[in-house]
Every structure is written in C-alpha cells, then in structure tokens.
Write an enzyme that holds these catalytic residues in place. Structure first.
Site, mmCIF file in Angstrom:
data_model
loop_
_atom_site.group_PDB
_atom_site.id
_atom_site.type_symbol
_atom_site.label_atom_id
_atom_site.label_comp_id
_atom_site.label_asym_id
_atom_site.label_seq_id
_atom_site.Cartn_x
_atom_site.Cartn_y
_atom_site.Cartn_z
ATOM 1 N N ASP A 99 0.818 -1.206 0.000
ATOM 2 C CA ASP A 99 0.000 0.000 0.000
ATOM 3 C C ASP A 99 0.860 1.269 0.000
ATOM 4 O OD1 ASP A 99 -2.359 1.408 0.025
ATOM 5 O OD2 ASP A 99 -2.600 1.332 2.205
ATOM 6 N N ARG A 112 0.422 7.539 -3.043
ATOM 7 C CA ARG A 112 0.810 8.606 -2.115
ATOM 8 C C ARG A 112 2.326 8.855 -2.162
ATOM 9 N NH1 ARG A 112 -1.905 6.288 3.072
ATOM 10 N NH2 ARG A 112 -2.077 4.468 1.718
ATOM 11 N N ASN A 142 -10.258 -2.267 -6.804
ATOM 12 C CA ASN A 142 -9.434 -1.427 -7.675
ATOM 13 C C ASN A 142 -10.002 -1.276 -9.084
ATOM 14 O OD1 ASN A 142 -6.301 -2.671 -6.262
ATOM 15 N ND2 ASN A 142 -7.580 -0.945 -5.640
ATOM 16 N N ARG A 147 -11.239 2.132 -10.307
ATOM 17 C CA ARG A 147 -10.327 3.242 -10.603
ATOM 18 C C ARG A 147 -10.476 3.684 -12.055
ATOM 19 N NH1 ARG A 147 -4.651 1.756 -7.420
ATOM 20 N NH2 ARG A 147 -5.545 1.793 -5.315
ATOM 21 N N GLU A 187 -0.547 -12.821 12.736
ATOM 22 C CA GLU A 187 -0.063 -11.631 13.414
ATOM 23 C C GLU A 187 -0.007 -10.516 12.373
ATOM 24 O OE1 GLU A 187 0.572 -11.420 16.635
ATOM 25 O OE2 GLU A 187 0.223 -13.549 17.019
#
Length: 253
Positions: free
Chosen positions: A33, A37, A81, A84, A221
């Site tokens: 991810d 950005r 996605n 988009r 985890e």
C-alpha cells in the site's frame, strides 16, 4: 556512500544478526500500500508510483529467500481497484503483467495466482496462467500473486466450488449439510494446500486488512508499517520479522 547509508547498513546488519531464523514466519502476506501517495509526495504520477512499487517486489523476495520464508502472498490488485479510472487501471494491469512475467522468468519462484480470473482482461489471464505453468516445478518460494482478489469474493468462490464439486458427486443437500466444515471450505480456497499466513504486513500506515485473506488470517499476526511501499527497506522487513518473533502466539488458548 553517504553517512546516512552507512549508518542504515550497519543498523540493518545488526538487526539481521540478532534475528532467530527458527522464529521466522513461513508464510508472509503483504498488502503493498501507498504507491500513489509515494508518487504524489515525490511529484510523480500514479503510474510511476505503481511501477516503483512493482520494482520493490524483487528486493522483498530476495530478503524472504535470505530468511527462510517459504510462502509470500502479494496483494497487487483488489476487486475494489476495478473502480479506478481507466487511465490508471490499464497501465496498472500492464505493470502487473510485466511483474508476473518477470517473476516467472527469474527461475527462483513458484508463481501462483490467487483471485478471480473472470474480472481480468484476457491478456492478464494469459500471463497469469503461463506464469503458473512455467514455474509449476520450481522448488523455491511460493509467490502468490493476488490479482483481482477480494477476501469476501474468495469465500464466496470457495463455497460455490464446494457446492459444484459435491453436486457432481451426487451428494444431496442434506448429506452436504452433515459434512460441511471449516476444513472442507479451506480445501476450496485459492490457497488450498498452503499454510495460512503467519504474518501480514501492511505498509503506508493504514491499520486495516481491507478484505485481505479474511479466512486465512484468523490467527495471523499483523504488522503495520508507516513507510509507503516503494520506500520499504530491508530494515523495515527485518523489524517486522523481529516484532513477529517477540510475540507469543496462543491461537485462542
């Protein structure tokens, strides 16, 4: 090499030297991810961010190979996605196709697609199938490429596969209701035959699964890392392994 790189290298070697390989997770899932950005922060386009993220994958697999990880699942494209813009989605699919082809050509990884083929363009489907076939006999890390993947979709597909399988066998609805179990459903997941992920890593600071391996991650985890995926470093990976090794997994006991 500048002073920062030197200090980073020394620190990474220190962390790696203290890593207990007997406590390394055998299956790691990674939510890649932050590509867009990262690109925005560096003044680039979304496509450039996706390419930088794709380029990082070979480094990650090299680190996994060094630390005895056996299975890696990479979430490259979710079912969400597909909403988009075409101007971003089409180049992204091309980047994914090239990435998968390169993984197969590397010769060290056994590539396996997880996701629904029906939503993908014909070219992408062909690339995924050819990569699986070409690496079927490779004795190396299993690399699950999650393309067109959604956790809810996987469970729905598993149940559909189970029903069709028993319908072909002539099993009645009542008989199936008697034998259906979590193990039986697991046999129809995209990752059937593989161990569930011990550790799930998500980059970019987001602290949610977003539907990633909902069934398989029941006892996983989680490690959430602030750095955007293209900037993910070996020391970030080693920190995740160190954090995992320090935890006490109880599986509900």
């Amino acid at each position: 090499m500048n002073l920062r790189d030197l200090v980073y290298g020394l620190y990474a070697r220190r962390v790696e030297g203290r890593l207990d390989h007997s406590q390394v997770p055998k299956h790691i899932g990674v939510i890649l991810d932050g590509n867009r950005r990262w690109a925005k922060a560096s003044g680039g386009s979304a496509v450039q961010g996706h390419q930088a993220g794709a380029d990082k994958i070979s480094e990650l697999l090299g680190w996994c190979n060094e630390t005895d990880v056996e299975v890696v699942t990479l979430w490259l494209l979710s079912t969400d996605n597909f909403d988009r813009p075409e101007a971003e989605l089409k180049p992204l699919l091309g980047i994914i196709e090239n990435t998968v082809s390169n993984l197969a050509a590397d010769g060290r990884w056994r590539v396996h697609h997880v996701g629904t083929m029906d939503l993908l363009p014909a070219q992408t489907q062909t690339v995924l199938k050819e990569a699986e076939q070409a690496t079927a006999d490779v004795d190396g890390i299993i690399v699950n490429v999650a393309v067109g993947y959604g956790g809810r979709q996987e469970i729905a597909d598993a149940v559909r596969s189970l029903l069709l399988d028993h319908s072909d066998k002539g099993t009645t609805f009542e008989e199936l209701a008697e034998v259906v179990s979590t193990d039986l459903i697991s046999e129809h997941l995209y990752t059937r035959g593989q161990p569930d992920p011990d550790l799930v890593i998500r980059t970019s600071g987001e602290q949610r699964l977003s539907g990633f391996m909902l069934w398989q991650s029941a006892h996983s985890e989680y490690y959430f890392c602030e750095v955007f995926w293209p900037a993910f470093r070996k020391v970030d990976f080693l920190r995740a392994l160190r954090d995992y090794a320090a935890r006490h997994r109880r599986y509900g006991a």
